[in-house]
Design a protein around this motif. Structure first.
Motif, PDB file in Angstrom:
ATOM      1  N   VAL A 188       0.830  -1.270   0.089  1.00 56.89           N
ATOM      2  CA  VAL A 188       0.159  -0.050   0.130  1.00 56.89           C
ATOM      3  C   VAL A 188       1.089   1.112  -0.167  1.00 56.89           C
ATOM      4  N   ASN A 189       0.384   2.467   0.001  1.00 60.51           N
ATOM      5  CA  ASN A 189       1.039   3.744  -0.119  1.00 60.51           C
ATOM      6  C   ASN A 189       1.318   4.078  -1.441  1.00 60.51           C
ATOM      7  N   LEU A 190       0.651   3.531  -2.400  1.00 62.52           N
ATOM      8  CA  LEU A 190       1.105   3.944  -3.682  1.00 62.52           C
ATOM      9  C   LEU A 190       0.506   5.337  -4.326  1.00 62.52           C
ATOM     10  N   LYS A 191      -0.132   5.835  -3.409  1.00 65.07           N
ATOM     11  CA  LYS A 191      -0.982   7.112  -4.036  1.00 65.07           C
ATOM     12  C   LYS A 191      -0.238   8.141  -4.591  1.00 65.07           C
ATOM     13  N   ASN A 192       0.916   8.568  -3.946  1.00 64.09           N
ATOM     14  CA  ASN A 192       1.979   9.485  -4.421  1.00 64.09           C
ATOM     15  C   ASN A 192       3.172   8.793  -5.054  1.00 64.09           C
ATOM     16  N   ASN A 193       2.937   7.919  -5.767  1.00 64.48           N
ATOM     17  CA  ASN A 193       4.053   6.993  -6.261  1.00 64.48           C
ATOM     18  C   ASN A 193       4.351   7.509  -7.524  1.00 64.48           C
ATOM     19  N   PRO A 194       5.786   7.894  -7.792  1.00 62.10           N
ATOM     20  CA  PRO A 194       6.303   8.357  -8.922  1.00 62.10           C
ATOM     21  C   PRO A 194       6.573   7.435  -9.960  1.00 62.10           C
ATOM     22  N   ARG A 195       6.543   6.063  -9.435  1.00 61.26           N
ATOM     23  CA  ARG A 195       6.682   4.977 -10.405  1.00 61.26           C
ATOM     24  C   ARG A 195       5.332   4.158 -10.405  1.00 61.26           C
ATOM     25  N   SER A 196       4.260   4.712 -11.292  1.00 59.63           N
ATOM     26  CA  SER A 196       3.283   4.369 -11.378  1.00 59.63           C
ATOM     27  C   SER A 196       2.930   3.159 -12.477  1.00 59.63           C
ATOM     28  N   ASN A 197       4.186   2.627 -12.833  1.00 57.74           N
ATOM     29  CA  ASN A 197       4.024   1.572 -14.253  1.00 57.74           C
ATOM     30  C   ASN A 197       4.120   0.378 -13.688  1.00 57.74           C
ATOM     31  N   PHE A 198       3.807  -0.185 -12.689  1.00 57.11           N
ATOM     32  CA  PHE A 198       3.831  -1.596 -12.399  1.00 57.11           C
ATOM     33  C   PHE A 198       3.062  -2.335 -13.045  1.00 57.11           C
ATOM     34  N   LYS A 199       3.760  -3.587 -13.476  1.00 60.69           N
ATOM     35  CA  LYS A 199       3.110  -4.335 -14.412  1.00 60.69           C
ATOM     36  C   LYS A 199       2.777  -5.866 -13.800  1.00 60.69           C
ATOM     37  N   ILE A 200       1.598  -6.563 -14.063  1.00 62.52           N
ATOM     38  CA  ILE A 200       1.301  -7.612 -13.574  1.00 62.52           C
ATOM     39  C   ILE A 200       2.418  -8.561 -14.435  1.00 62.52           C
ATOM     40  N   GLY A 201       3.133  -9.675 -13.611  1.00 65.23           N
ATOM     41  CA  GLY A 201       3.924 -10.487 -14.007  1.00 65.23           C
ATOM     42  C   GLY A 201       5.512 -10.048 -13.909  1.00 65.23           C
ATOM     43  N   GLU A 202       5.611  -8.621 -13.645  1.00 68.58           N
ATOM     44  CA  GLU A 202       6.960  -8.100 -13.245  1.00 68.58           C
ATOM     45  C   GLU A 202       7.718  -8.474 -12.055  1.00 68.58           C
TER      46      GLU A 202
END
Length: 144
Positions: A99-113
Motif C-alpha cells: 500500500v501507500n502507492l498514491k503518490n508513487n512516481p513509479r506508477s508503471n508496475f506491471k502484472i508479471g513483473e
C-alpha cells in the motif's frame, strides 16, 4: 487389431507429450542478497512488526481506482495497491499487499513483473485494503 496399433501409438505420444511438470519452482525463504521471498517472510512476519524488509516477488495484481466520469456519483475506491507473490499463479492467501502507492512516481508496475522492493511491514491496516497477511508500506524514496 493391427489397425489399432498406429492409433494407440499416436494417442500415447500425444498424452505423454502434453503432460508437463506442474510443480512450482522452488523458492527459498531468503535469497543470497538477504532479501526475503514472499512465503519466507510470511513464515516469520511476527518478528518484523514496523520494520523495513526487502522482499522479492512477482506482481500478481495492480489496483488503481477507475476514473469517474464528470458529474457522475461514483462509489469511493480502495487506495491504489499491489499484490506480490512468489509465483505468478499464486492466490491471495499466499500473497502480500503493498500500500501507500498514491503518490508513487513509479506508477508503471506491471502484472508479471519481477521486483525487489524495500518495504515496511505492519499488521495494522493503514486503511482501505483488507489482507490476512498484513500490509507492506511502499516508500518511493527507498525504491528508486
Amino acid at each position: 487389431m493391427k489397425n489399432y496399433i498406429p492409433f494407440i501409438f499416436i494417442l500415447f505420444f500425444l498424452l505423454t507429450s502434453c503432460i508437463r511438470n506442474t510443480e512450482p519452482e522452488f523458492i527459498p525463504e531468503n535469497y543470497p542478497d538477504g532479501s526475503f521471498s514472499v512465503q519466507g517472510f510470511l513464515n516469520v512476519k511476527s518478528q518484523y512488526e514496523n520494520q523495513d524488509v526487502v522482499i522479492k516477488g512477482i506482481i500478481i495484481d495492480v489496483y488503481n481506482c477507475p476514473s469517474c466520469p464528470p458529474l457522475a456519483h461514483c462509489k469511493p475506491c480502495a487506495p491504489p495497491h499491489l499484490s506480490l507473490a512468489d509465483h505468478a499463479e499464486e492466490t491471495s492467501s499466499k500473497s502480500i499487499i503493498i500500500v501507500n502507492l498514491k503518490n508513487n512516481p513509479r506508477s508503471n508496475f506491471k502484472i508479471g513483473e519481477k521486483v525487489t522492493l524495500s518495504l515496511k511491514y505492519s499488521s495494522y491496516n493503514p486503511g482501505g485494503v483488507a489482507n490476512q497477511n498484513g500490509y507492506f508500506v511502499y516508500d518511493a524514496s527507498a525504491n528508486p
